[in-house]
Scaffold this motif. Structure first.
Motif, PDB file in Angstrom:
ATOM      1  N   THR A  84       0.854  -1.188   0.000  1.00 35.30           N
ATOM      2  CA  THR A  84       0.000   0.000   0.000  1.00 35.30           C
ATOM      3  C   THR A  84       0.892   1.240   0.000  1.00 35.30           C
ATOM      4  OG1 THR A  84      -0.175   0.392   2.388  1.00 35.30           O
ATOM      5  CG2 THR A  84      -1.565  -1.342   1.452  1.00 35.30           C
ATOM      6  N   SER A  85       0.288   2.387  -0.225  1.00 39.06           N
ATOM      7  CA  SER A  85       1.053   3.632  -0.271  1.00 39.06           C
ATOM      8  C   SER A  85       1.323   4.210   1.117  1.00 39.06           C
ATOM      9  CB  SER A  85       0.312   4.676  -1.120  1.00 39.06           C
ATOM     10  OG  SER A  85      -0.992   4.899  -0.605  1.00 39.06           O
ATOM     11  N   ASP A  86       0.762   3.610   2.168  1.00 42.04           N
ATOM     12  CA  ASP A  86       0.931   4.080   3.546  1.00 42.04           C
ATOM     13  C   ASP A  86       1.893   3.139   4.272  1.00 42.04           C
ATOM     14  OD1 ASP A  86       0.707   4.778   6.259  1.00 42.04           O
ATOM     15  OD2 ASP A  86      -1.366   5.452   5.986  1.00 42.04           O
ATOM     16  N   GLU A  87       3.078   3.643   4.638  1.00 41.47           N
ATOM     17  CA  GLU A  87       4.087   2.805   5.273  1.00 41.47           C
ATOM     18  C   GLU A  87       3.639   2.312   6.646  1.00 41.47           C
ATOM     19  OE1 GLU A  87       7.771   4.843   5.379  1.00 41.47           O
ATOM     20  OE2 GLU A  87       8.160   4.614   3.221  1.00 41.47           O
ATOM     21  N   ARG A  88       2.887   3.113   7.361  1.00 40.03           N
ATOM     22  CA  ARG A  88       2.411   2.680   8.681  1.00 40.03           C
ATOM     23  C   ARG A  88       1.467   1.496   8.549  1.00 40.03           C
ATOM     24  NH1 ARG A  88       0.254   8.297  11.008  1.00 40.03           N
ATOM     25  NH2 ARG A  88      -0.516   8.341   8.858  1.00 40.03           N
ATOM     26  N   ASN A  90       1.578  -0.668   6.105  1.00 43.26           N
ATOM     27  CA  ASN A  90       2.408  -1.801   5.684  1.00 43.26           C
ATOM     28  C   ASN A  90       3.088  -2.469   6.867  1.00 43.26           C
ATOM     29  OD1 ASN A  90       1.672  -1.092   3.106  1.00 43.26           O
ATOM     30  ND2 ASN A  90       3.604  -0.062   2.624  1.00 43.26           N
ATOM     31  N   ILE A  91       3.635  -1.659   7.763  1.00 45.01           N
ATOM     32  CA  ILE A  91       4.366  -2.214   8.913  1.00 45.01           C
ATOM     33  C   ILE A  91       3.403  -2.902   9.880  1.00 45.01           C
ATOM     34  CG2 ILE A  91       5.756  -1.595  10.926  1.00 45.01           C
ATOM     35  CD1 ILE A  91       6.965   0.665   9.189  1.00 45.01           C
ATOM     36  N   ALA A  92       2.255  -2.274  10.132  1.00 43.73           N
ATOM     37  CA  ALA A  92       1.262  -2.894  11.026  1.00 43.73           C
ATOM     38  C   ALA A  92       0.762  -4.209  10.437  1.00 43.73           C
ATOM     39  CB  ALA A  92       0.106  -1.932  11.262  1.00 43.73           C
ATOM     40  N   ALA A  93       0.543  -4.239   9.127  1.00 43.55           N
ATOM     41  CA  ALA A  93       0.075  -5.469   8.476  1.00 43.55           C
ATOM     42  C   ALA A  93       1.134  -6.559   8.531  1.00 43.55           C
ATOM     43  CB  ALA A  93      -0.312  -5.170   7.032  1.00 43.55           C
ATOM     44  N   ALA A  94       2.413  -6.165   8.475  1.00 41.96           N
ATOM     45  CA  ALA A  94       3.499  -7.145   8.553  1.00 41.96           C
ATOM     46  C   ALA A  94       3.485  -7.849   9.911  1.00 41.96           C
ATOM     47  CB  ALA A  94       4.844  -6.461   8.308  1.00 41.96           C
ATOM     48  N   PHE A  95       3.278  -7.104  10.993  1.00 45.20           N
ATOM     49  CA  PHE A  95       3.208  -7.723  12.318  1.00 45.20           C
ATOM     50  C   PHE A  95       1.995  -8.653  12.427  1.00 45.20           C
ATOM     51  CE2 PHE A  95       6.144  -4.345  13.549  1.00 45.20           C
ATOM     52  CZ  PHE A  95       6.962  -5.015  14.446  1.00 45.20           C
ATOM     53  N   ALA A  96       0.868  -8.207  11.888  1.00 40.56           N
ATOM     54  CA  ALA A  96      -0.338  -9.040  11.952  1.00 40.56           C
ATOM     55  C   ALA A  96      -0.138 -10.332  11.155  1.00 40.56           C
ATOM     56  CB  ALA A  96      -1.532  -8.253  11.413  1.00 40.56           C
ATOM     57  N   ALA A  97       0.509 -10.210   9.985  1.00 38.40           N
ATOM     58  CA  ALA A  97       0.734 -11.393   9.144  1.00 38.40           C
ATOM     59  C   ALA A  97       1.684 -12.372   9.814  1.00 38.40           C
ATOM     60  CB  ALA A  97       1.282 -10.959   7.784  1.00 38.40           C
ATOM     61  N   ARG A  98       2.724 -11.861  10.460  1.00 37.12           N
ATOM     62  CA  ARG A  98       3.683 -12.747  11.113  1.00 37.12           C
ATOM     63  C   ARG A  98       3.046 -13.489  12.283  1.00 37.12           C
ATOM     64  NH1 ARG A  98       6.452 -14.764   9.054  1.00 37.12           N
ATOM     65  NH2 ARG A  98       8.328 -13.576   8.593  1.00 37.12           N
ATOM     66  N   SER A 110       8.526  -0.038   1.983  1.00 35.56           N
ATOM     67  CA  SER A 110       8.912   0.874   3.062  1.00 35.56           C
ATOM     68  C   SER A 110      10.237   1.527   2.727  1.00 35.56           C
ATOM     69  CB  SER A 110       9.023   0.128   4.402  1.00 35.56           C
ATOM     70  OG  SER A 110       9.551   0.965   5.404  1.00 35.56           O
ATOM     71  N   ALA A 111      10.345   2.818   3.036  1.00 31.77           N
ATOM     72  CA  ALA A 111      11.580   3.564   2.791  1.00 31.77           C
ATOM     73  C   ALA A 111      12.341   3.835   4.084  1.00 31.77           C
ATOM     74  CB  ALA A 111      11.272   4.892   2.096  1.00 31.77           C
ATOM     75  N   GLN A 112      11.891   3.309   5.220  1.00 33.19           N
ATOM     76  CA  GLN A 112      12.537   3.547   6.510  1.00 33.19           C
ATOM     77  C   GLN A 112      13.673   2.543   6.701  1.00 33.19           C
ATOM     78  OE1 GLN A 112      11.538   6.227   8.156  1.00 33.19           O
ATOM     79  NE2 GLN A 112       9.921   6.564   6.642  1.00 33.19           N
ATOM     80  N   GLU A 113      14.869   2.901   6.271  1.00 30.61           N
ATOM     81  CA  GLU A 113      15.979   1.949   6.250  1.00 30.61           C
ATOM     82  C   GLU A 113      16.320   1.420   7.639  1.00 30.61           C
ATOM     83  OE1 GLU A 113      19.305   3.575   4.249  1.00 30.61           O
ATOM     84  OE2 GLU A 113      18.251   3.896   2.355  1.00 30.61           O
ATOM     85  N   ASN A 114      16.458   2.313   8.615  1.00 31.92           N
ATOM     86  CA  ASN A 114      16.818   1.869   9.968  1.00 31.92           C
ATOM     87  C   ASN A 114      15.726   0.984  10.567  1.00 31.92           C
ATOM     88  OD1 ASN A 114      19.189   3.358   9.824  1.00 31.92           O
ATOM     89  ND2 ASN A 114      18.254   5.185  10.729  1.00 31.92           N
ATOM     90  N   LEU A 115      14.489   1.392  10.391  1.00 34.37           N
ATOM     91  CA  LEU A 115      13.374   0.595  10.908  1.00 34.37           C
ATOM     92  C   LEU A 115      13.308  -0.752  10.191  1.00 34.37           C
ATOM     93  CD1 LEU A 115      10.890   0.280  12.668  1.00 34.37           C
ATOM     94  CD2 LEU A 115       9.570   1.497  10.919  1.00 34.37           C
ATOM     95  N   ASN A 116      13.580  -0.753   8.896  1.00 36.31           N
ATOM     96  CA  ASN A 116      13.547  -2.012   8.141  1.00 36.31           C
ATOM     97  C   ASN A 116      14.554  -3.016   8.675  1.00 36.31           C
ATOM     98  OD1 ASN A 116      11.567  -0.907   6.539  1.00 36.31           O
ATOM     99  ND2 ASN A 116      12.957  -0.350   4.880  1.00 36.31           N
TER     100      ASN A 116
END
Length: 665
Positions: A84-88, A90-98, A110-116
């Protein structure tokens, strides 16, 4: 990493059906995958026609909700692409999927290199890309109009992909055979004969072909080791003093002083001369007062000289009657020292004022002026445009940007910028003398209009255009055969799709209208690559091995030999199309179709060495090779790939064994 060939899970989930998500679905379906999708709302107009027919199951809802993910079949999926175009989101969905599927591969936008990096450590089996950054280099390279088609760093080495036309003056003209162009630093990628179309299949070329004038060759090479200054070995104490002694030699010292003098401005030269003159007067005053008044201490003499140097004459001699007897010549010297010190302080104030004003003007200085000729015009400075601009500036390319509105303060300050209506701005960027034009606005119709205007004003300029809709891209490519029409999300989606199969994508570039992926594999026990010769990887799967590192932490080897066999724990970096990566995923590898006939060996030693060569190049059992060498002439009943067969004949000839390619199976 390569997957187990017996694995039957080939199902993927795509979250977010914007431009990028639709392209991901399209590419995954090209390989026969089952693709489910989640979208927050019903889409009335699709960027890719008939995309709704490609999705096996479409769920409308929030991909961050576990119930929505379960309804979309996340438990049976091999990987999830959250784009999706919203990084927040994407990250929340990644936790839910895991939390729902611990073995699921996560590929997010995601463009947040350190967070990635932190997410990769905590979530595992995770990779993140920024869709706008992946294709930016393709636009930058399209504007360079050079033989270099791509560049990237690998193991601290600079790697280049080059496409070169061969003329009569080229060193490779009339070269034979083509396979001998390969060396420990270079690999041929394709060879196109003069007047014939470019090869449609990646890494297909005849090893025994002759290079003629008019041909085109593409290759990859390792240029140099990029050693940072901090990694260079420190000099020993002996070397340090030898360097000091060398510098202090009169000839070297005079040359350095002359060079230093020439490099300084007129103001700096005046400051240097005045400083030397004042230091001399100060030391002279200290010595004179100490000699004239032996009873005072050296500190008192220095203090008197310092006071006079700073204009403090009245502090010592400001009374009507002098406090102590002073000879006339020393009195005159004191006055001269005070006057010189006052002038020197004035010069220092002037220089400091000049520097402050210069710094203030520099801080408020506008952007540089537009280059006059042989420059690149970048039209559209959104996320893609800014990334392209950064790459071109890093490459020291003359550049001017065009954007409808002004950029934020501090964004690309070293780049000339024309603000306003884009079509009218073309008159202000010296378009007729530009070498390249990149059009990357968010409106593809505007991009087409600008491209037509640009070509009319400067037909010789290289032209790169950003598009979105695939049909529109095809039509524009036919209308403008002189331009490079590139879809941003189409380029990026191939990397996302390849990563979903478990690959680590290091880079991607375009070559012969194909997207080539630089992919890293970590060999595991159940991989389809485990136990394979690199010749199988190259000529069976159609991938180009460019780096191999053994599991025992030996130094990585660039352009490794085809004879290397992969083992568990090895690391392999290859070039290949997404089709080649898919063949690895499925373990689909064709067998060799060429046989080699061994005629004779000139001696028993040659026969012994020939058996070793056969076993090494073919990967066959040593006993089979020795049995063959005892029954010459005989055909090696071990099917090989064409490149393997030619290489085996060449290697046998070096061992004084006569052989030739007999036939294809």
């Amino acid at each position: 990493m390569g997957q187990n060939a017996t694995r039957n899970i080939n199902s993927f989930l795509v979250c977010g059906l914007g431009n990028l998500g639709q392209y991901c679905v399209s590419i995954l379906k090209e390989f026969g995958a089952k693709v489910n999708a989640i979208e927050i709302e019903n889409i009335q107009k699709w960027e890719i026609p008939d995309i709704s027919d490609l999705v096996d199951k479409l769920v409308i809802g929030d991909c961050r909700q576990p119930k929505v993910l379960e309804e979309a079949g996340i438990g049976l999926c091999q990987a999830i692409l959250i784009v999706t175009s919203d990084e927040r989101v994407n990250i929340a969905a990644a936790f839910a999927a895991r939390s729902l599927n611990p073995n699921l591969r996560l590929v997010i936008r995601s463009a947040q290199e350190n967070l990635n990096e932190l997410l990769s450590e905590n979530l595992g089996n995770f990779v993140a890309f920024e869709a706008t950054q992946l294709p930016a280099k393709s636009f930058a390279l399209a504007a360079l109009s050079s033989e270099t088609k791509d560049f990237f760093t690998l193991e601290n080495h600079l790697v280049r992909v080059v496409r070169v036309p061969i003329d009569v003056s080229h060193p490779w003209s009339n070269y034979h055979p083509l396979q001998n162009i390969n060396n420990p630093h270079r690999r041929v990628l394709f060879h196109a004969k003069a007047g014939k179309p470019l090869p449609k299949i990646f890494y297909q070329w005849e090893p025994n072909a002759q290079v003629l004038s008019g041909d085109t060759i593409a290759y990859i090479e390792v240029n140099q080791n990029l050693i940072p200054p901090s990694a260079r070995p420190a000099k020993s104490i002996k070397q340090f003093w030898q360097t000091i002694v060398t510098i202090l030699k009169w000839q070297n010292l005079r040359n350095r002083l002359t060079q230093f003098w020439k490099q300084n401005s007129q103001t700096q030269r005046v400051a240097i001369v005045c400083s030397i003159f004042m230091v001399g007067l100060f030391l002279c005053g200290t010595v004179l007062y100490k000699l004239q008044y032996p009873k005072i201490t050296l500190q008192d003499a220095i203090n008197v000289s310092l006071v006079l140097s700073l204009g403090g004459y009245d502090n010592l001699f400001g009374q009507i009657q002098l406090p102590f007897p002073v000879p006339w010549w020393l009195h005159l010297f004191s006055i001269s020292l005070t006057v010189a010190g006052t002038v020197f302080v004035g010069i220092l104030y002037a220089i400091m004022t000049e520097r402050i004003l210069a710094a203030r003007f520099q801080f408020s200085k506008g952007r540089p002026s537009v280059p006059k000729a042989d420059h690149i015009v970048l039209i559209g400075l959104g996320r893609v445009g800014r990334r392209v601009a950064q790459l071109l500036l890093e490459l020291k390319q003359p550049l001017v940007g065009v954007h409808a509105t002004d950029l934020e303060p501090g964004v690309l300050p070293q780049m000339p910028l024309i603000i306003g209506d884009i079509t009218n701005a073309l008159n202000k960027v010296n378009i007729t003398t530009a070498k390249s034009v990149i059009v990357v606005t968010d409106d593809e119709v505007v991009n087409l209009e600008i491209a037509l205007r640009t070509h009319a004003a400067n037909p010789t300029a290289s032209l790169a255009i950003r598009t979105f809709d695939p049909r529109f891209s095809e039509n524009v490519a036919q209308l403008l055969p002189y331009a490079r029409v590139m879809g941003v999300y189409a380029l990026a989606a191939e990397a996302f799709a390849a990563a979903a199969f478990g690959e680590n994508i290091l880079n991607l570039f375009r070559l012969n209208k194909q997207t080539i992926l630089v992919t890293e594999y970590q060999i595991e026990a159940n991989d389809t690559l485990n136990g394979r010769l690199l010749a199988d990887i190259a000529y069976g799967y159609g991938l180009v091995p460019i780096l191999h590192a053994k599991a025992n932490h030996q130094p990585a080897k660039f352009m490794p030999s085809d004879d290397m066999r992969l083992r568990v724990g090895d690391r392999l970096v290859v070039l290949g199309t997404i089709e080649g990566l898919q063949r690895v995923e499925r373990g689909s590898i064709p067998a060799g179709q060429w046989l080699v006939r061994v005629e004779k060996a000139v001696s028993a030693q040659a026969a012994f060495e020939g058996a070793a060569v056969i076993s090494r190049v073919c990967g066959c059992d040593m006993q089979l090779a020795r049995t063959l060498m005892k029954q010459l002439p005989e055909t090696l009943q071990y099917p090989l790939y064409k490149h393997q067969a030619y290489r085996l004949v060449s290697e046998l000839s070096k061992s004084q064994v006569l052989a030739h390619i007999a036939r294809n199976v």
